[in-house]
Design an enzyme around this catalytic site. Structure first.
Site, PDB file in Angstrom:
ATOM      1  N   HIS A 146      -0.682  11.969   0.114  1.00 29.39           N
ATOM      2  CA  HIS A 146       0.458  11.248   0.523  1.00 29.39           C
ATOM      3  C   HIS A 146       1.759  11.872   0.913  1.00 29.39           C
ATOM      4  CE1 HIS A 146       3.312   7.420   0.062  1.00 29.39           C
ATOM      5  NE2 HIS A 146       4.234   8.729   0.076  1.00 29.39           N
ATOM      6  N   GLU A 147       1.969  13.133   0.417  1.00 28.70           N
ATOM      7  CA  GLU A 147       3.078  13.987   0.444  1.00 28.70           C
ATOM      8  C   GLU A 147       2.889  14.898   1.904  1.00 28.70           C
ATOM      9  OE1 GLU A 147       5.998  13.165  -0.482  1.00 28.70           O
ATOM     10  OE2 GLU A 147       5.234  12.046  -2.273  1.00 28.70           O
ATOM     11  N   HIS A 168       6.421   5.598   5.372  1.00 28.67           N
ATOM     12  CA  HIS A 168       5.628   4.754   4.645  1.00 28.67           C
ATOM     13  C   HIS A 168       5.302   3.543   5.406  1.00 28.67           C
ATOM     14  CE1 HIS A 168       8.040   6.645   1.416  1.00 28.67           C
ATOM     15  NE2 HIS A 168       6.812   6.873   1.100  1.00 28.67           N
ATOM     16  N   HIS A 220       3.292  12.692   4.940  1.00 26.82           N
ATOM     17  CA  HIS A 220       4.548  12.729   5.357  1.00 26.82           C
ATOM     18  C   HIS A 220       4.875  13.969   6.139  1.00 26.82           C
ATOM     19  CE1 HIS A 220       6.161   9.204   3.143  1.00 26.82           C
ATOM     20  NE2 HIS A 220       6.180   9.786   2.228  1.00 26.82           N
TER      21      HIS A 220
END
Length: 701
Positions: free
Chosen positions: A152-153, A162, A156
Site C-alpha cells: 500500500h505505502e 486512495h 503511494h
C-alpha cells in the site's frame, strides 16, 4: 543429516495434530486488535493527509499526473538500520510481489540521485509519486510490518492516491459524515481528474488502496457504506493487490509483462498453453473435463462452470507396466536462475503410478536439449487434488517435462494435472494441507496444530491455527523440541517464519493470498525472565503428537487477527473444502548489517535548476547538459527547447497539404512561364528563317 527423513517424523501420518495438554501462552503481536494503517497512525496522534500520506508544500495543490512524478522501472532503495528485522524481511517479500505481477523492480541504492529511504518512523506513511528530492522517506513503523501495508505505502510512492478519493467515488459509496471523527473529515475529500487519474479503470471495491468501512469512525457505525451491500465487508482488504490495482499500475508504468512470472495453464483452451506431446512415449496425456474413476471435475472451477473446466489426464489403466506419457511445456527463457513450479495432481490410479518432473535445457552444444530429472512423485490415491511445489534452478532456455509412468499396481484410473504455474520465485518450504476445513470455522474444535516441520537451519516447529473465535482466525508459530537441538544456536536468532493462506486462483498473478510473517528475536524475554525463543526443552510445555509421542512446545508468536471468517470464506481460500497454508522459515540475520551508504550522484535538480520545461516537460541531463524531454500522446506532442511548441497530426496534415498546394502552384507557374518563353522563342526563330520577298523579285517573274 537429512532433515526430511528423521526417524521420529516418518510415522506422523496425521495431517492435524491436536495436543491433549494445556496450550502454552501465545504472544499476540497485534494485541488482540485488527488494526488497519489508519488505526495505527490515529493511535499515534498523527494527522497525515488522508491518514497516511505525507505532503510537501509543492504538492498540496499540485497534480501528480505527469511523467516527472514517475519512478524508473527499477527503483533504488535503502533499508535503514532503524527498521525492525521482521519489517526488513517483509519489505523484501513485498518487492517479490511487485516483481511477480508488474514490471516494477527494486534494487539497493547505488548512488542514484533519487531513491526511497525506508525507515521506522512514527506510523505507516509515504509521499505520493517521485518527489525528486533525492532521499524520499517512507515509514514502516511499529505494527506496520504486514506485507499488504508495505504494498500500500509503495503504491503511494509510485503515484497512487486512495481509491475512495477519486472523482466518481459517490456513485459507488456513501460517506457517513456524522460518524467521522471531528477534524478528520478532510480525509474523505474527492479530487478531480486533473489531480488524480483513474486511468479509465472502473471503481474498485477490492483495491488494497481503499479505506475500510471503519476508517476514522467516532463510534461503532461504519463511515463508508457501499452502494452494493455485498462489498460492505470487502472494502479495506489488506491481503494483496487487486486485479484493478495491477491494471492501473501496469498502465501507468507501461508494463507489457511482469518480471518474475513465466507461465500459467489451467487447460481451458484447446491449445493447452502451447504444450506438446512427445513422440517417443507409449501413451498421451488427454485434455478432459472428468474421469469416471476421478477426478469428477477440474481443479480450476471444481465443476461449477458448465461447458468449461478441463485438465490433462494420463490413463494408466489401459497401458502396460512401464508405459509413459510425456507432456512438455512451451520453450521458456529464465532470467534469475531459480524458479518455482506449482501444480495440482490427482491420482485415481495405483500408488505405484509415478509422475516425474524433468527439465529439458538447451545449449549451443545440445540443440535437442539435455533432459534432467528433478522430482519423482508417488502419491497414495486420496480422492482429491493435491498441491505440489517443485524447485528448479535453470539458467538456460528450457522446457518443463511432465512424464506419467505406469507402475506395477493395478489401476482403474490414472494421473491428472491442473492449474500449473511457473515463476522465478522461491518455493515455500512446506505445505500444510487441511481437509474438511469448513467444519472447524467458529467451532470449539477449531484449534488445530500442524504436523511438525523443520526449517532449513534445522529448527523444528509447528503452526497453531485457531478457528474457534466467533469472527477471526488466529495463527501462531511455535518452536518445538527436535532432533537437531544440540547442534543449534539458542536462543533462536533471526529466523523469519512466513505463513501464507493460499488463494487457490488458477493464475498465480490473480491470487490475493493472506500472509503474515514473524521473526525470532533472540533478545526477547518473557515476564519470568526467560528468553522467549530459547530451547523448547528448557522453556516449553509438554505436549503429545497424535501417536502418543511426547515433546515440548515453546510459546506461540503470531496474531489473533490473521483473517476474518468472512474473508476466509471469500475468493478461493477454501476449494473443495481444502485449505493450504504455505510455510517458509528462513534465516534473515544478514539483514542486521547496515546497507552500504554511497555518495549520491550529481544532482539532476542542480543541473536543471535554471531550466524550466513547459507543458509537463521533464528536465533530464544528457552529456552533462540539461535538456527538456517533452510530453507526447498518440496524435500530439510538444517540441522546442523548452517544450513550448505544440504539434499534432492534424497540424502536420494541414502543413503537408498546404506545402503540396504551394509546390503545385509554383510548378504550374514555372510550367506556364516555360511554355510561354518556349513559344516566344520559337516564333522569333521562325520569323528569322522566312525568305525576304522584295518588289524587285516580284518583277522578275
Amino acid at each position: 543429516m537429512d532433515l526430511w527423513n528423521l526417524s521420529w517424523f516418518l510415522f506422523l501420518d496425521a495431517l492435524l495434530v491436536i495436543s491433549g495438554l494445556a496450550t502454552p501462552e501465545n504472544f499476540d503481536v497485534d494485541g488482540g486488535m485488527d488494526q488497519d494503517i489508519f488505526d495505527i497512525n490515529e493511535g499515534l496522534g498523527l494527522d497525515l493527509f488522508e491518514g497516511d500520506i505525507r505532503l510537501d508544500r509543492a504538492q498540496i495543490r499540485n497534480s501528480i499526473i505527469g511523467e516527472k512524478y514517475r519512478w524508473p522501472h527499477t527503483i533504488p532503495y535503502v533499508l535503514e538500520d532503524s527498521l525492525e528485522m521482521n519489517a526488513k524481511g517483509v519489505i523484501l517479500n513485498a518487492f517479490e510481489r511487485y516483481r511477480l505481477k508488474t514490471c516494477i523492480d527494486f534494487k539497493p541504492w547505488a548512488g542514484e540521485t533519487n531513491y526511497i529511504s525506508v525507515f521506522k518512523g512514527s506510523g505507516c506513511w509515504s509521499s505520493v509519486g517521485n518527489r525528486r528530492v533525492g532521499k524520499q522517506e517512507l515509514s514502516i513503523g511499529a505494527n506496520c510490518d504486514r506485507i499488504a501495508t508495505v504494498q500500500h505505502e509503495f503504491l503511494h510512492a509510485l503515484g497512487f492516491w486512495h481509491e475512495q478519493s477519486r472523482s466518481d467515488r459517490d456513485d459507488y459509496v456513501r460517506i457517513m459524515w456524522d460518524r467521522i471523527l471531528s477534524g478528520r473529515e478532510h480525509n474523505f475529500n474527492t479530487y478531480s481528474d486533473d489531480i488524480s487519474d483513474s486511468l479509465n479503470v472502473p471503481y474498485d471495491y477490492t483495491s488494497v488502496m481503499h479505506y475500510s468501512k471503519t476508517a476514522f469512525q467516532n463510534g461503532t457505525e461504519p463511515t463508508i457504506v457501499t452502494r452494493i451491500s455485498d462489498f460492505e465487508d470487502v472494502i479495506g482488504q489488506r491481503m494483496d493487490f487487486s486485479d484493478s490495482d495491477l491494471l492501473k499500475l501496469n498502465q501507468l508504468y507501461n508494463c507489457s509483462s511482469s518480471l518474475s512470472f513465466m507461465d500459467s495453464c489451467s487447460f481451458e483452451l484447446e491449445n493447452v498453453c502451447g504444450m506438446i506431446q512427445s513422440s517417443g512415449d507409449n501413451a498421451d496425456w488427454q485434455r478432459v473435463s472428468q474421469v469416471p474413476r476421478g477426478p469428477e471435475s477440474d481443479h480450476s472451477n471444481m465443476g461449477q462452470c458448465q461447458g468449461s473446466g478441463f485438465f490433462m489426464h494420463f490413463d494408466s489403466s489401459s497401458v502396460n507396466v512401464g508405459a509413459t506419457a510425456v507432456l512438455e511445456s512451451r520453450t521458456l527463457y529464465p532470467k534469475r536462475g531459480f524458479q518455482c513450479l506449482q501444480f495440482y495432481l490427482y491420482n485415481s490410479g495405483s500408488e505405484s503410478d509415478q509422475l516425474n518432473i524433468y527439465i529439458r535445457e538447451y545449449s549451443a552444444d545440445n540443440v535437442d536439449g539435455n533432459l534432467t530429472l528433478v522430482e519423482e512423485i508417488k502419491e497414495i490415491p486420496t480422492g482429491s487434488w493435491q498441491l505440489y511445489h517443485v524447485t528448479l534452478k535453470v539458467t538456460k532456455k528450457f522446457r518443463v517435462v511432465f512424464e506419467g509412468r505406469k507402475g506395477s499396481g493395478a489401476s482403474l484410473g490414472g494421473l491428472s494435472i491442473d492449474d500449473i504455474n511457473l515463476s522465478e520465485t522461491r518455493c515455500p518450504h512446506h505445505i500444510w494441507h487441511i481437509r474438511n476445513f469448513t467444519q472447524f470455522i467458529g467451532s470449539p474444535n477449531g484449534t488445530l496444530y500442524s504436523p511438525p516441520f523443520y526449517s532449513s537451519k534445522g529448527y523444528a516447529f509447528q503452526i497453531y491455527l485457531n478457528l474457534a473465535h466467533v469472527t477471526n482466525a488466529g495463527i501462531y508459530f511455535h518452536l518445538i523440541s527436535g532432533a537437531n537441538d544440540d547442534q543449534l544456536q539458542w536462543p533462536c536468532p533471526w529466523q523469519q517464519a512466513t505463513m501464507t493462506l493460499l488463494d487457490q486462483n488458477p493464475d498465480i498473478r490473480q491470487r490475493m493470498s493472506n500472509q503474515r510473517s514473524i521473526t525470532t528475536d533472540p533478545f526477547m524475554t518473557t515476564d519470568n525472565g526467560n528468553y522467549f525463543w530459547d530451547r523448547p526443552s528448557k522453556v516449553g510445555t509438554v505436549a503429545l503428537f497424535s501417536n502418543g509421542t511426547q515433546f515440548r512446545r515453546g510459546g506461540g508468536y503470531g496474531t489473533s487477527a490473521f483473517i476474518t471468517h468472512e474473508r476466509l470464506k471469500s475468493r478461493d481460500f477454501i476449494k473443495g473444502d481444502d485449505v493450504y497454508i504455505l510455510l517458509t522459515v528462513e534465516d534473515i540475520s544478514h539483514l542486521n548489517s547496515t546497507q552500504i551508504q554511497l555518495t549520491p550522484a550529481p544532482s539532476v535538480q542542480d543541473l536543471c535548476s535554471k531550466t524550466t520545461c513547459k507543458n509537463d516537460g521533464v528536465c533530464t541531463v544528457r552529456d552533462g547538459k540539461a535538456e527538456c524531454r517533452c510530453q507526447s500522446g498518440e496524435d500530439w506532442w510538444y517540441m522546442g527547447e523548452r517544450c513550448e511548441k505544440r504539434g499534432s497530426t492534424r497540424d502536420t496534415i494541414v502543413i503537408a497539404v498546404s506545402s503540396t498546394v504551394a509546390v503545385f502552384a509554383l510548378m504550374l507557374i514555372i510550367t506556364l512561364v516555360s511554355v510561354y518563353c518556349t513559344r516566344k522563342k520559337y516564333r522569333e526563330r521562325m520569323s528569322s528563317n522566312r525568305p525576304n520577298l522584295t518588289p524587285q523579285n516580284q518583277h522578275a517573274f
